[in-house]
Design an enzyme around this catalytic site. Structure first.
Site, PDB file in Angstrom:
ATOM      1  N   TYR A 150       0.701  56.639   1.203  1.00 48.26           N
ATOM      2  CA  TYR A 150      -0.574  56.560   2.962  1.00 48.26           C
ATOM      3  C   TYR A 150       0.338  57.537   4.359  1.00 48.26           C
ATOM      4  O   TYR A 150       1.218  57.111   4.123  1.00 48.26           O
ATOM      5  CB  TYR A 150      -0.615  55.084   2.990  1.00 48.26           C
ATOM      6  CG  TYR A 150      -1.518  55.344   4.203  1.00 48.26           C
ATOM      7  CD1 TYR A 150      -2.818  55.669   3.463  1.00 48.26           C
ATOM      8  CD2 TYR A 150      -0.786  53.915   5.040  1.00 48.26           C
ATOM      9  CE1 TYR A 150      -3.290  55.158   4.606  1.00 48.26           C
ATOM     10  CE2 TYR A 150      -1.579  53.840   6.401  1.00 48.26           C
ATOM     11  CZ  TYR A 150      -3.356  54.625   5.817  1.00 48.26           C
ATOM     12  OH  TYR A 150      -4.170  54.248   6.424  1.00 48.26           O
ATOM     13  N   TYR A 160       1.024  47.893   8.701  1.00 51.87           N
ATOM     14  CA  TYR A 160       1.368  48.705   7.966  1.00 51.87           C
ATOM     15  C   TYR A 160       2.970  48.011   7.053  1.00 51.87           C
ATOM     16  O   TYR A 160       3.708  48.605   6.312  1.00 51.87           O
ATOM     17  CB  TYR A 160       1.022  49.918   7.134  1.00 51.87           C
ATOM     18  CG  TYR A 160       1.462  50.559   5.846  1.00 51.87           C
ATOM     19  CD1 TYR A 160       0.177  50.052   5.077  1.00 51.87           C
ATOM     20  CD2 TYR A 160       2.621  51.896   5.965  1.00 51.87           C
ATOM     21  CE1 TYR A 160       0.440  50.551   4.163  1.00 51.87           C
ATOM     22  CE2 TYR A 160       2.004  52.080   4.702  1.00 51.87           C
ATOM     23  CZ  TYR A 160       1.532  51.640   3.125  1.00 51.87           C
ATOM     24  OH  TYR A 160       1.391  52.350   2.542  1.00 51.87           O
TER      25      TYR A 160
HETATM   26  P1  NAI Z   1      -1.863  47.916  -6.809  1.00 50.61           P
HETATM   27  O1  NAI Z   1      -1.168  46.466  -6.522  1.00 50.61           O
HETATM   28  O2  NAI Z   1      -2.896  47.959  -7.835  1.00 50.61           O
HETATM   29  O3  NAI Z   1      -0.315  48.628  -7.469  1.00 50.61           O
HETATM   30  C1  NAI Z   1       1.091  48.909  -7.088  1.00 50.61           C
HETATM   31  C2  NAI Z   1       1.692  48.051  -8.869  1.00 50.61           C
HETATM   32  O4  NAI Z   1       3.528  48.656  -8.685  1.00 50.61           O
HETATM   33  C3  NAI Z   1       1.465  46.870  -9.019  1.00 50.61           C
HETATM   34  O5  NAI Z   1       0.797  47.285 -10.755  1.00 50.61           O
HETATM   35  C4  NAI Z   1       2.765  46.212  -9.062  1.00 50.61           C
HETATM   36  O6  NAI Z   1       2.973  45.353 -10.769  1.00 50.61           O
HETATM   37  C5  NAI Z   1       3.719  47.650  -9.412  1.00 50.61           C
HETATM   38  N1  NAI Z   1       5.156  47.482  -9.528  1.00 50.61           N
HETATM   39  C6  NAI Z   1       5.602  46.427  -8.106  1.00 50.61           C
HETATM   40  N2  NAI Z   1       6.679  45.886  -8.385  1.00 50.61           N
HETATM   41  C7  NAI Z   1       7.491  46.583  -9.132  1.00 50.61           C
HETATM   42  C8  NAI Z   1       8.145  47.126  -9.851  1.00 50.61           C
HETATM   43  N3  NAI Z   1       9.956  46.416  -9.380  1.00 50.61           N
HETATM   44  N4  NAI Z   1       8.456  48.339 -11.044  1.00 50.61           N
HETATM   45  C9  NAI Z   1       7.656  48.284 -11.831  1.00 50.61           C
HETATM   46  N5  NAI Z   1       6.422  48.483 -10.953  1.00 50.61           N
HETATM   47  C10 NAI Z   1       5.711  47.009  -9.790  1.00 50.61           C
HETATM   48  O7  NAI Z   1      -2.099  48.886  -5.979  1.00 50.61           O
HETATM   49  P2  NAI Z   1      -2.514  50.121  -5.825  1.00 50.61           P
HETATM   50  O8  NAI Z   1      -3.673  50.207  -4.637  1.00 50.61           O
HETATM   51  O9  NAI Z   1      -3.172  51.236  -7.009  1.00 50.61           O
HETATM   52  O10 NAI Z   1      -1.020  51.253  -5.401  1.00 50.61           O
HETATM   53  C11 NAI Z   1      -0.710  51.985  -6.123  1.00 50.61           C
HETATM   54  C12 NAI Z   1       0.447  53.365  -5.090  1.00 50.61           C
HETATM   55  O11 NAI Z   1      -1.106  53.430  -4.340  1.00 50.61           O
HETATM   56  C13 NAI Z   1       1.138  51.926  -3.994  1.00 50.61           C
HETATM   57  O12 NAI Z   1       2.331  52.737  -3.943  1.00 50.61           O
HETATM   58  C14 NAI Z   1       0.614  52.733  -3.183  1.00 50.61           C
HETATM   59  O13 NAI Z   1       0.876  51.586  -1.856  1.00 50.61           O
HETATM   60  C15 NAI Z   1      -0.413  53.539  -2.833  1.00 50.61           C
HETATM   61  N6  NAI Z   1      -1.520  53.894  -2.304  1.00 50.61           N
HETATM   62  C16 NAI Z   1      -2.340  52.401  -1.698  1.00 50.61           C
HETATM   63  C17 NAI Z   1      -3.302  52.209  -0.976  1.00 50.61           C
HETATM   64  C18 NAI Z   1      -4.007  51.512  -0.869  1.00 50.61           C
HETATM   65  O14 NAI Z   1      -4.808  51.076   0.281  1.00 50.61           O
HETATM   66  N7  NAI Z   1      -4.363  50.643  -2.041  1.00 50.61           N
HETATM   67  C19 NAI Z   1      -3.082  53.874   0.154  1.00 50.61           C
HETATM   68  C20 NAI Z   1      -2.637  54.817  -0.259  1.00 50.61           C
HETATM   69  C21 NAI Z   1      -1.508  55.335  -1.048  1.00 50.61           C
END
Ligand code: NAI
Length: 269
Positions: A150, A160
């Site tokens: 991000y 953030y």
């Molecule tokens: P999400 O909450 O669906 O996915 C985050 C994932 O990280 C979850 O599936 C969670 O179980 C996993 N996770 C956490 N700890 C873990 C560990 N120790 N080992 C393995 N997996 C682990 O949310 P989202 O938004 O799909 O996030 C995916 C990526 O996108 C992240 O890197 C997030 O920072 C990034 N992102 C999200 C934005 C948003 O506004 N939602 C914007 C820009 C980037």
């Protein structure tokens, strides 16, 4: 619409928690494009989420792995190659978490145990993952590794919090590892810097509704959705982007290059 862009390609997708997850949408689209993969998430997330539904739909096996644990990663990478029948062509790191954010601790009042944990999960896990893949020589030549990030890595978004620092570290790892992986194995490494997206991780950021509405008004093309992020990721996994590496690629409707938009100005007049 499917183009068979990933026909015959094999990979691992991290981070599909529920149907809002960016990784979930990506898995669905990789499947449509003919790719096969193993799904993985932290053991605790498996109990909370609905990953098995996704696995059924995409004909994928699920292997639990904590992305901060190198032994788990080793086992995952070995088993994924066995299940899929060869080396890997793509890996998606879609993982992020900050306990300071979750528990409402300010940037200027961090609990450093939590900071350390968040850094390990959100950034260092990317190094651990690539180092394990590299040591095991688990990627095919011209393979592609993508992590999600991000824009708070470059500019300040106060709520953030420590995730901004985690993302800066993550993007730096992509550049540094991308150099070595490119030289040694012709594997490319990039980060996609995505618009705010309503997922579990996204909505966990304080003031998310204001945040996403503001970005929408600032972006000439509007915010990029999770589905659109998945589409972009497919292009990076495909053979159409073979010489793109070590980049942080903005996928944000133009937000990152706008100083102020007409709509935002009007709200002050
Ligand atoms: P999400 O909450 O669906 O996915 C985050 C994932 O990280 C979850 O599936 C969670 O179980 C996993 N996770 C956490 N700890 C873990 C560990 N120790 N080992 C393995 N997996 C682990 O949310 P989202 O938004 O799909 O996030 C995916 C990526 O996108 C992240 O890197 C997030 O920072 C990034 N992102 C999200 C934005 C948003 O506004 N939602 C914007 C820009 C980037």
């Amino acid at each position: 619409m499917a183009y068979n862009l990933l026909k015959g390609k094999r990979g691992i997708i991290f981070g599909a928690l529920d149907e809002n997850s960016i990784a979930w949408k990506t898995a669905e689209k990789v499947h449509e494009e003919g790719g096969s993969f193993v799904l993985t998430n932290a053991p605790i997330a498996m109990r909370m989420g609905s990953i098995n539904q996704l696995a059924e739909k995409t004909n994928a096996k699920v292997i639990p792995a904590d992305a901060t644990n190198v032994e788990d990663l080793e086992k995952l990478i070995d088993e994924a190659q066995e299940i899929l029948g060869g080396k890997l062509d793509f890996v998606l790191h879609s993982i992020g978490m900050s306990i300071n954010v979750r528990k409402g601790r300010k940037y200027t009042d961090q609990n450093y145990d939590w900071t350390h944990k968040g850094l390990d999960v959100s950034a260092m896990s990317f190094h651990k993952l690539m180092q394990t893949l590299h040591k095991k020589d688990a990627m095919n030549e011209w393979g592609s590794i993508v992590a999600l990030t991000y824009m708070a890595a470059q500019r300040v978004f106060p709520d953030y919090n420590d995730m901004a620092d985690n993302k800066a570290f993550l993007e730096s790892i992509a550049r540094s590892f991308g150099y070595f992986y490119g030289k040694d194995k012709k594997v490319r490494v990039n980060t996609i810097s995505q618009s705010p997206t309503p997922t579990t991780a996204g909505k966990g950021v304080k003031g998310f509704d204001g945040f996403i509405a503001y970005a929408e008004k600032m972006s000439p093309l509007g915010n990029a959705t999770a589905d659109e992020c998945a589409d972009y990721t497919l292009t990076l996994f495909s053979d159409l982007t073979k010489k793109v590496t070590m980049q942080n690629l903005f996928h944000d409707g133009g937000f990152s290059n706008v100083g102020v938009s007409q709509e935002v100005m009007e709200s002050f007049q």
